[in-house]
Design a protein around this motif. Structure first.
Motif, PDB file in Angstrom:
ATOM      1  N   GLU A  45       0.852  -1.193   0.000  1.00  0.00           N
ATOM      2  CA  GLU A  45       0.000   0.000   0.000  1.00  0.00           C
ATOM      3  C   GLU A  45       0.883   1.237   0.000  1.00  0.00           C
ATOM      4  N   ILE A  46       0.612   2.159  -0.912  1.00  0.00           N
ATOM      5  CA  ILE A  46       1.375   3.402  -0.939  1.00  0.00           C
ATOM      6  C   ILE A  46       0.486   4.558  -0.481  1.00  0.00           C
ATOM      7  N   ILE A  47       1.125   5.551   0.114  1.00  0.00           N
ATOM      8  CA  ILE A  47       0.438   6.738   0.630  1.00  0.00           C
ATOM      9  C   ILE A  47       0.884   7.933  -0.194  1.00  0.00           C
ATOM     10  N   GLY A  48      -0.058   8.622  -0.830  1.00  0.00           N
ATOM     11  CA  GLY A  48       0.266   9.778  -1.652  1.00  0.00           C
ATOM     12  C   GLY A  48       0.078  11.084  -0.905  1.00  0.00           C
ATOM     13  N   SER A  49       0.862  12.091  -1.272  1.00  0.00           N
ATOM     14  CA  SER A  49       0.746  13.405  -0.636  1.00  0.00           C
ATOM     15  C   SER A  49      -0.517  14.132  -1.056  1.00  0.00           C
ATOM     16  N   SER A  50      -0.926  13.940  -2.293  1.00  0.00           N
ATOM     17  CA  SER A  50      -2.075  14.677  -2.819  1.00  0.00           C
ATOM     18  C   SER A  50      -2.962  13.736  -3.618  1.00  0.00           C
ATOM     19  N   ARG A  51      -4.261  13.763  -3.342  1.00  0.00           N
ATOM     20  CA  ARG A  51      -5.210  12.906  -4.056  1.00  0.00           C
ATOM     21  C   ARG A  51      -5.732  13.653  -5.279  1.00  0.00           C
ATOM     22  N   THR A  52      -4.900  13.749  -6.294  1.00  0.00           N
ATOM     23  CA  THR A  52      -5.280  14.504  -7.482  1.00  0.00           C
ATOM     24  C   THR A  52      -6.527  13.908  -8.132  1.00  0.00           C
ATOM     25  N   ASP A  53      -7.355  14.792  -8.713  1.00  0.00           N
ATOM     26  CA  ASP A  53      -8.631  14.400  -9.316  1.00  0.00           C
ATOM     27  C   ASP A  53      -8.415  13.669 -10.643  1.00  0.00           C
ATOM     28  N   ALA A  54      -9.483  13.099 -11.147  1.00  0.00           N
ATOM     29  CA  ALA A  54      -9.461  12.471 -12.461  1.00  0.00           C
ATOM     30  C   ALA A  54      -9.022  13.480 -13.517  1.00  0.00           C
ATOM     31  N   GLY A  55      -8.051  13.085 -14.340  1.00  0.00           N
ATOM     32  CA  GLY A  55      -7.594  13.940 -15.424  1.00  0.00           C
ATOM     33  C   GLY A  55      -6.508  14.933 -15.064  1.00  0.00           C
ATOM     34  N   VAL A  56      -6.180  15.055 -13.775  1.00  0.00           N
ATOM     35  CA  VAL A  56      -5.166  16.013 -13.332  1.00  0.00           C
ATOM     36  C   VAL A  56      -3.784  15.372 -13.430  1.00  0.00           C
ATOM     37  N   HIS A  57      -2.791  16.180 -13.782  1.00  0.00           N
ATOM     38  CA  HIS A  57      -1.424  15.703 -13.987  1.00  0.00           C
ATOM     39  C   HIS A  57      -0.552  16.013 -12.769  1.00  0.00           C
ATOM     40  N   ALA A  58       0.625  15.395 -12.735  1.00  0.00           N
ATOM     41  CA  ALA A  58       1.573  15.678 -11.656  1.00  0.00           C
ATOM     42  C   ALA A  58       2.987  15.740 -12.207  1.00  0.00           C
ATOM     43  N   LEU A  59       3.706  16.767 -11.792  1.00  0.00           N
ATOM     44  CA  LEU A  59       5.116  16.905 -12.137  1.00  0.00           C
ATOM     45  C   LEU A  59       6.000  16.322 -11.042  1.00  0.00           C
ATOM     46  N   ALA A  60       5.483  16.326  -9.805  1.00  0.00           N
ATOM     47  CA  ALA A  60       6.279  15.801  -8.688  1.00  0.00           C
ATOM     48  C   ALA A  60       5.359  15.381  -7.546  1.00  0.00           C
ATOM     49  N   GLN A  61       4.532  14.377  -7.800  1.00  0.00           N
ATOM     50  CA  GLN A  61       3.761  13.762  -6.723  1.00  0.00           C
ATOM     51  C   GLN A  61       4.732  13.004  -5.821  1.00  0.00           C
ATOM     52  N   VAL A  62       4.435  12.956  -4.535  1.00  0.00           N
ATOM     53  CA  VAL A  62       5.284  12.233  -3.584  1.00  0.00           C
ATOM     54  C   VAL A  62       4.438  11.187  -2.873  1.00  0.00           C
ATOM     55  N   ASP A  97      13.468   7.889   6.682  1.00  0.00           N
ATOM     56  CA  ASP A  97      13.178   7.565   8.075  1.00  0.00           C
ATOM     57  C   ASP A  97      11.816   6.896   8.196  1.00  0.00           C
ATOM     58  N   ASP A  98      11.697   5.981   9.138  1.00  0.00           N
ATOM     59  CA  ASP A  98      10.452   5.236   9.327  1.00  0.00           C
ATOM     60  C   ASP A  98       9.270   6.149   9.626  1.00  0.00           C
ATOM     61  N   ARG A  99       9.539   7.341  10.180  1.00  0.00           N
ATOM     62  CA  ARG A  99       8.465   8.256  10.562  1.00  0.00           C
ATOM     63  C   ARG A  99       7.946   9.089   9.395  1.00  0.00           C
ATOM     64  N   PHE A 100       8.621   9.047   8.251  1.00  0.00           N
ATOM     65  CA  PHE A 100       8.180   9.873   7.122  1.00  0.00           C
ATOM     66  C   PHE A 100       6.828   9.394   6.609  1.00  0.00           C
ATOM     67  N   HIS A 101       5.904  10.354   6.451  1.00  0.00           N
ATOM     68  CA  HIS A 101       4.559  10.070   5.951  1.00  0.00           C
ATOM     69  C   HIS A 101       4.248  11.102   4.869  1.00  0.00           C
ATOM     70  N   ALA A 102       4.021  10.638   3.648  1.00  0.00           N
ATOM     71  CA  ALA A 102       3.890  11.543   2.501  1.00  0.00           C
ATOM     72  C   ALA A 102       2.755  12.543   2.661  1.00  0.00           C
ATOM     73  N   ARG A 103       1.668  12.141   3.302  1.00  0.00           N
ATOM     74  CA  ARG A 103       0.535  13.056   3.441  1.00  0.00           C
ATOM     75  C   ARG A 103       0.651  13.926   4.692  1.00  0.00           C
TER      76      ARG A 103
END
Length: 246
Positions: A45-62, A97-103
């Motif tokens: 399971e991956i955790i994203g920083s931003s839940r971009t909408d349908a059709g939206v692009h990303a240059l640097a999602q984390v 680090d284990d504590r890093f959380h993208a969101r």
């Protein structure tokens, strides 16, 4: 557990957004999770920083994910870029680090929005910008943009589907420029954004540029907390998640 941070680019045109859906694998998160499950031999399971909408692009999602195995960063990156479809790329993989959380660790996010403001369409950017044929009054749009800066209750700029109970957000900057390649580009930074919030703000600014809304009307629209007051919503195709700061 080993915690890995991914920096990802994607063309969101054919996906139903970032977030994995229960009834569809046609999401960016779903594609990456499937690739990682093939690599590791089990569900990831991956955790994203931003839940971009349908059709939206990303240059640097984390995003980040945790696995028990210790794999070389280059092996993960090379496998993902080989396995993923060509409209999704992994720019960087880092063991963190284990504590890093993208969101939860994201301090601010920046989005850009591209408008093609000519009477004719742009054949090569029609899927990556919004076409507005009538000339926009950019100075009026800049005046209106200043009213969005600061901390506000953005209920009027939320979506009825939004599950967020707190609609207060802070916008740090909202700049509008004419680029060298002929586009109007809006860049907005803030501590977070509600579902469809950026597209609704851009839609209001377009209406200002067309003369349908006055710049001085913006504070009353925000304070009304009425979604019906904001005007149109800009197309998803012109929106890009540009960067995230931690």
């Amino acid at each position: 557990m080993n915690n890995y941070k991914l920096t990802i680019q994607y063309d969101g045109g054919r996906y139903k957004g970032w977030q994995r859906l229960g009834d569809s694998e046609n999401t960016v998160q779903g594609k990456i999770e499937h690739a990682l499950s093939v690599l590791t031999g089990g569900p990831v399971e991956i955790i994203g920083s931003s839940r971009t909408d349908a059709g939206v692009h990303a240059l640097a999602q984390v995003a980040n994910f945790k696995i028990s195995d210790s794999l070389p960063e280059t092996k993960i990156m090379n496998f993902l870029n080989h396995y993923l479809p060509p409209d999704i790329s992994v720019k960087e993989v880092q063991l963190v680090d284990d504590r890093f959380h993208a969101r939860y660790n994201a301090k601010d996010k920046t989005y850009i929005y591209k408008i093609w403001n000519e009477a004719y369409s742009h054949p090569f950017m029609r899927k990556y910008s919004m076409h507005v044929a009538k000339k926009l009054d950019i100075e009026s749009m800049r005046q209106a943009a200043q009213h969005f800066i600061g901390e506000h209750d953005f209920t009027a700029y939320s979506n009825a589907k939004s599950k967020k109970k707190d609609s207060v957000r802070t916008i740090y900057s909202l700049d509008i420029e004419e680029t060298a390649d002929g586009f109007i580009q809006l860049r907005v930074s803030g501590n977070g954004f509600l579902y469809n919030m950026v597209r609704k703000i851009v839609g209001t600014l377009i209406d200002v540029g067309l003369g349908d809304i006055r710049p001085e009307d913006i504070p009353a629209i925000i304070n009304s907390k009425e979604r019906s007051q904001t005007g149109g919503m800009a197309d998803a195709s012109g929106l890009y998640l540009e960067k995230i700061h931690f």
